[in-house]
Design an enzyme around this catalytic site. Structure first.
Site, short mmCIF file in Angstrom:
data_model
loop_
_atom_site.label_atom_id
_atom_site.label_comp_id
_atom_site.label_asym_id
_atom_site.label_seq_id
_atom_site.Cartn_x
_atom_site.Cartn_y
_atom_site.Cartn_z
N ASN A 232 0.82 -1.23 0.00
CA ASN A 232 0.00 0.00 0.00
C ASN A 232 0.84 1.27 0.00
O ASN A 232 0.44 2.29 0.55
CB ASN A 232 -0.97 0.00 1.19
CG ASN A 232 -1.80 -1.26 1.21
OD1 ASN A 232 -2.28 -1.68 0.15
ND2 ASN A 232 -1.95 -1.87 2.36
N ARG A 233 2.02 1.16 -0.57
CA ARG A 233 2.93 2.33 -0.70
C ARG A 233 3.42 2.85 0.65
O ARG A 233 3.92 3.98 0.75
CB ARG A 233 2.26 3.50 -1.47
CG ARG A 233 1.77 3.12 -2.87
CD ARG A 233 2.93 2.78 -3.77
NE ARG A 233 2.55 2.52 -5.15
CZ ARG A 233 2.49 1.30 -5.70
NH1 ARG A 233 2.77 0.22 -4.99
NH2 ARG A 233 2.19 1.16 -6.98
N LEU A 234 3.29 2.02 1.70
CA LEU A 234 3.78 2.44 3.03
C LEU A 234 5.18 1.86 3.24
O LEU A 234 5.41 0.98 4.08
CB LEU A 234 2.80 1.98 4.12
CG LEU A 234 1.39 2.55 3.95
CD1 LEU A 234 0.44 2.01 5.00
CD2 LEU A 234 1.43 4.08 4.02
#
Ligand SMILES: Cc1cc2nc3c(=O)[nH]c(=O)nc-3n(C[C@H](O)[C@H](O)[C@H](O)COP(=O)(O)O)c2cc1C
Length: 215
Positions: free
Chosen positions: A193-195
């Protein structure tokens, strides 16, 4: 083009292969670099030693790929033509950045530092280890200058083959190594999730300070 644009706008990849946390860091970023480099080799990353080298003159950055040839305790060595565009830019501003992207490991390493010519003897030794055809190529190519056509380059190769016939090819004086001595490293591990995980090492006097960065 619209097909391509639609594909690249919608092709989403999630990163799931690893995590980077405080416990898995090393005090010395070179140690973590070496660890990640070994893992890239084990994972059969294609040419993990190819990196983007960026230079900047007059506030205009430019990048190209070069090969990392030696990892020293205090820097990273690559070889090139000192008179090409990058050589000229380095003469004007020796602040450079390096970027490694290892897709198979979902990792990026970003490094900034100053670059210096290595000792001529070290360039001689590396040059002597190169295949003869690459040695001739280093003489034949006026790197980054315009050239009429490929035939002209081939003629220059023939000229230097003749010139150095029956002898070792000496290192051209305009060809040699540079060492990049870092003052900043950033290790990036892709996460879901692009984290993503990002840790920055900043050199303060002799000490590396570590910060976790937002993705
Ligand atoms: C995979 C790869 C590896 C390369 N390795 C080197 C290298 O080690 N040294 C070099 O001078 N150029 C290398 N090149 C060519 C450079 O990207 C670049 O074209 C050349 O150095 C001229 O750059 P300049 O005009 O900025 O000086 C490589 C290119 C690729 C794609």
């Amino acid at each position: 083009m619209s097909d391509i644009n639609s594909f690249i706008a919608n092709d989403r990849k999630d990163f799931t292969k690893g995590e980077l946390n405080k416990q898995s860091l090393e005090e010395n970023p070179f140690k973590l670099f070496n660890k990640w480099f070994k893992e890239a080799l084990d994972k059969m990353v294609i040419e993990p030693y190819a990196f983007h080298l960026s230079t900047a003159v007059n506030n205009k950055p430019t990048s190209r790929v070069v090969y990392l040839r030696t990892i020293e305790d205090n820097g990273f060595v690559f070889f090139t033509n000192y008179k090409g565009r990058k050589g000229k830019e380095i003469e004007t501003n020796n602040n450079v950045s390096m970027n490694f992207f290892w897709a198979e490991k979902e990792r990026q390493i970003r490094i900034e530092g100053r670059v210096f010519k290595i000792e001529p003897e070290a360039s001689d030794a590396y040059f002597a280890s190169r295949p003869r055809k690459s040695q001739i190529g280093a003489w034949a190519s006026n790197q980054s200058e315009s050239i009429e056509d490929y035939k002209t380059l081939e003629e220059r190769v023939l000229y230097f083959e003749e010139k150095f016939k029956d002898q070792d090819v000496p290192r051209p004086p305009h060809w040699g190594g540079y060492i990049i001595k870092p003052n900043y490293f950033e290790f990036w591990q892709g996460r879901q999730n692009r984290l993503h995980d990002r840790f920055a090492y900043t050199l303060d006097e002799q000490k590396w300070n570590i910060d976790r960065l937002n993705p």
